[in-house]
Design a protein around this motif. Structure first.
Motif: not given
Length: 145
Positions: A4, A7, A97, A100, A103
């Motif tokens: 989380l 990654a 992953r 994340r 983002d």
């Protein structure tokens, strides 16, 4: 937590060994990343709980994640075991992953993200969106002049 916030892939988590952890700097060497990854307080706390649990197993297995099957040996936990760790949460590590990375890369500087995660910047290029936020583009009038 590693998937989380950092990654980390399932393979990186599965193959994480005790000697990959640097307590003084609070860093972890994840997989083949070129740099150790600094741990935030939440991830470090979870990692410490994992190590305490591992120690209670009284095993010589060098991996952080030790199962009933790997306790007496030296091999890493199975791919299936690690991929199903998050089943009670309803979110597989791969999903964490894969959401994340884009983002982070699309909201921050990819080079900064690479440095923080201990990865090569080139590896993040596939996660860059093919659009630019309207607020980052110059006004149409300015382009015509």
């Amino acid at each position: 937590m590693l998937a989380l916030l950092h990654a980390a892939s399932s393979s990186e988590v599965r193959n994480l060994r005790v000697d990959d952890i640097e307590p003084i700097n609070r860093t972890v060497q994840l997989g083949k990343r070129p740099h150790p990854v600094p741990m935030d307080p939440a991830s470090w706390s979870v990692l410490q709980r994992c190590l305490a649990h591992r120690e209670s197993q009284r095993t010589d297995n060098p991996h952080v994640i030790v199962t009933k099957i790997t306790k007496s040996g030296r091999s890493a936990a199975s791919t299936a075991y690690v991929s199903h760790l998050m089943d009670p949460c309803g979110v597989p590590p791969r999903t964490l992953r894969c959401t994340r990375l884009p983002d982070l890369v699309n909201t921050l500087d990819p080079k900064l993200v690479a440095a923080v995660l201990g990865m090569d910047p080139e590896g993040f290029m596939i996660y860059l969106a093919d659009h630019v936020e309207a607020g980052r583009l110059p006004e149409q009038r300015e382009r015509r002049h």
